[in-house]
Write an enzyme that holds these catalytic residues in place. Sequence first.
Site, PDB file in Angstrom:
ATOM      1  CG  ASP A  62      -2.043   0.989   1.160  1.00 53.53           C
ATOM      2  OD1 ASP A  62      -2.089   1.755   0.182  1.00 53.53           O
ATOM      3  OD2 ASP A  62      -2.889   0.997   2.070  1.00 53.53           O
ATOM      4  CG  ASP A  63       0.172   4.928  -0.105  1.00 48.85           C
ATOM      5  OD1 ASP A  63      -0.615   4.704  -1.041  1.00 48.85           O
ATOM      6  OD2 ASP A  63      -0.067   5.742   0.799  1.00 48.85           O
ATOM      7  CB  CYS A  98      -5.654   3.650  -2.013  1.00 45.87           C
ATOM      8  SG  CYS A  98      -4.204   4.193  -1.074  1.00 45.87           S
ATOM      9  CG  ASP A 333      -2.101   0.937  -3.391  1.00 43.40           C
ATOM     10  OD1 ASP A 333      -0.936   1.349  -3.212  1.00 43.40           O
ATOM     11  OD2 ASP A 333      -3.002   1.075  -2.540  1.00 43.40           O
ATOM     12  CG  ASN A 334      -0.801   4.653  -4.618  1.00 42.14           C
ATOM     13  OD1 ASN A 334      -1.935   4.310  -4.274  1.00 42.14           O
ATOM     14  ND2 ASN A 334       0.095   5.131  -3.756  1.00 42.14           N
TER      15      ASN A 334
END
Length: 559
Positions: A62-63, A98, A333-334
Amino acid sequence: MRFLSLAPDRPRRGGPRHLPSGSPAPPPPPPLLLLLLLGGCLGVSGAAKGSRRPNVVLVLADDQDEVLGGMTPLKKTKALIGEMGMTFSSAYVPSALCCPSRASILTGKYPHNHHVVNNTLEGNCSSKSWQKIQEPNTFPAILRSMCGYQTFFAGKYLNEYGAPDAGGLGHVPLGWSYWYALEKNSKYYNYTLSINGKARKHGENYSVDYLTDVLANVSLDFLDYKSNSEPFFMMISTPAPHSPWTAAPQYQNAFQNVFAPRNKNFNIHGTNKHWLIRQAKTPMTNSSIQFLDNAFRERWQTLLSVDDLVEKLVKRLEFNGELNNTYIFYTSDNGYHTGQFSLPIDKRQLYEFDIKVPLLVRGPGIKPNQTSKMLVANIDLGPTILDIAGYGLNKTQMDGMSFLPILRGASNLTWRSDVLVEYQGEGRNVTDPTCPSLSPGVSQCFPDCVCEDAYNNTYACVRTMSELWNLQYCEFDDQEVFVEVYNLTADPHQLNNIAKSIDPELLGKMNYRLMMLQSCSGPTCRTPRVFDPGYRFDPRLMFSNHGSVRTRRFSKHLL
C-alpha cells in the site's frame, strides 16, 4: 465448524491458531464438467497433460514507490521473487490513488470504465453501485465461478469497505471463498476485520494484533488447511508502507541513517507545472524536511515485516510441495513522493514517483534473473492471472493485456507502446481552519499548508514507451487547460515541461490520441501501438526547435 476445512489427504499439524471457528463453510467450487459446459477455464497453455492448473499468489503493498528506492528494504522479497523470476522496470498504475488503482487491479479496467474516481463512497469506492456492477466481474470472481479456484483474500480491500451505507462488514464480495478483510483504510493496530462477513476487533498487542503479521499467519493457515483437489488464488494486501507507518517493535530502530533521497527534483520549485505543483513552498521548511525524512524512514521500517511475510509464504509453499506450481506476484497500488517538487508527502500526481510501482513475478516457465522493460500496467494483472488459469481474455471486458507471454520469454511479441493515466482531483468546499489563507477547493494541505490535491487537479496522461522513446503527455481539466509534456529519455526527473516548445499541430494530434485512450473500452484498449489507425505518431517531431509558441486550447474530456 472450522473457517478452513482440512483437506482429507493431508495430515493435520495442530488446529489453526489464527483462523476463527464458527464461520459458515464456503460452497465447494463448481465441478469440472459444469465449468466446461459454461465455457470456463480449459487449462493454461504449456501445462503438462493431466497436471493441476497453477496456483497464484498476489501480494499487494500500500503506497510503495519504486522510483525512490521503495524496494530497498525488501531484500528477501527481491531474492525470492525477483531473482527467481522477472522484475518489470516499467510498471505503472492508471491512477495514483489507492481505491481507483485497486479497482483497476480487480477489474482489469481503466478508471473511466470502472468509475471509481477517489477514496470515497461518492467516488464509487466500495459503493453499492461498485458492488452490483463491478464486483461480479472481477478476475477473482471469474477464477471462482468459471475456473474452480479456491480464492482467499486477506488485508485491505478498498478504502470504504465496511461502510454502513454500503452493507457494512457483512458484505462479502462475490468470488471469494475465504474473506479476511480490513474495515476501511490501512492500520496496524486497533482495527476491525470482516471474517467471512463477521466482525472481529483487534487491539494493540503486538503478538496477536500487528496487522502485517496477522495477515501472514492467516495466509499460512490457509495454505495448510485448504483443499488439495483444486488450485488456489491468494491476494494478500498489506497495510505497509501506508501511514500511520507503525513498525513492528523489532524494526523501530532500523534505518536510523536513512533519509529521503535528495534527487534532482527534491525541494525545488515546480517551474512550468500545473498551479497545484507551483503553490508548494520552496525551499521547504526545516520542520517539513524533518517530517518527511522521518516518514521515509518509518515507511521502510514497516516494509521489513512485509519482507518477512513474503519469506514465510515462499517457505510454506516449498514445504507443502506447491512452490513449483505457483506464480507469485509482488506489486503496489501506487507510488509515493517525499519532497519532490517541494511536495512533502503523498501520491496523486502524474509524475513517475507516484505512478510507477514495483512488479516482481516468479512461477512456472519464468527463467530466473530476468528484467523486462516492456510497458505494463496494473490493469494487466487480472488478464495475466486469468491467462495462467486458462481463461480467455476475449471472454471479458477487461482493458488490460496478458503479459504471460513476456514472462515466458516470447520473442517477436507485438505489444503496446502507451498506457493511460487518469485522475479526478479532490477538494473541500470549505476553508481549512488550519490554513485560513487558502481558498476552498483544495485538500491534503499539510504540513505548512502545502496542498497535495484540489478539485481541478483533474488530469489525463498518455505514458509512451518504446525502444526509442520515453514520453509523457498530460492535460488538466481546468480553466487553463494546462498541458505538461516530458521527454524522460533526456529528462528522467521531469524537470522541464516542453509543452510550449512543440508544434501546436503535433500537440493537437497528441490530444486526439489521449482522447482515443480515454474513450476506449475492452478490446479497443488492448490495441497495440497507436490507437488511431489513421495517424502514425512520430515522436521525433517533438524535439524539433520550433521556438516558443502558443499552445492551442484543447477540447476537454472528463473522466
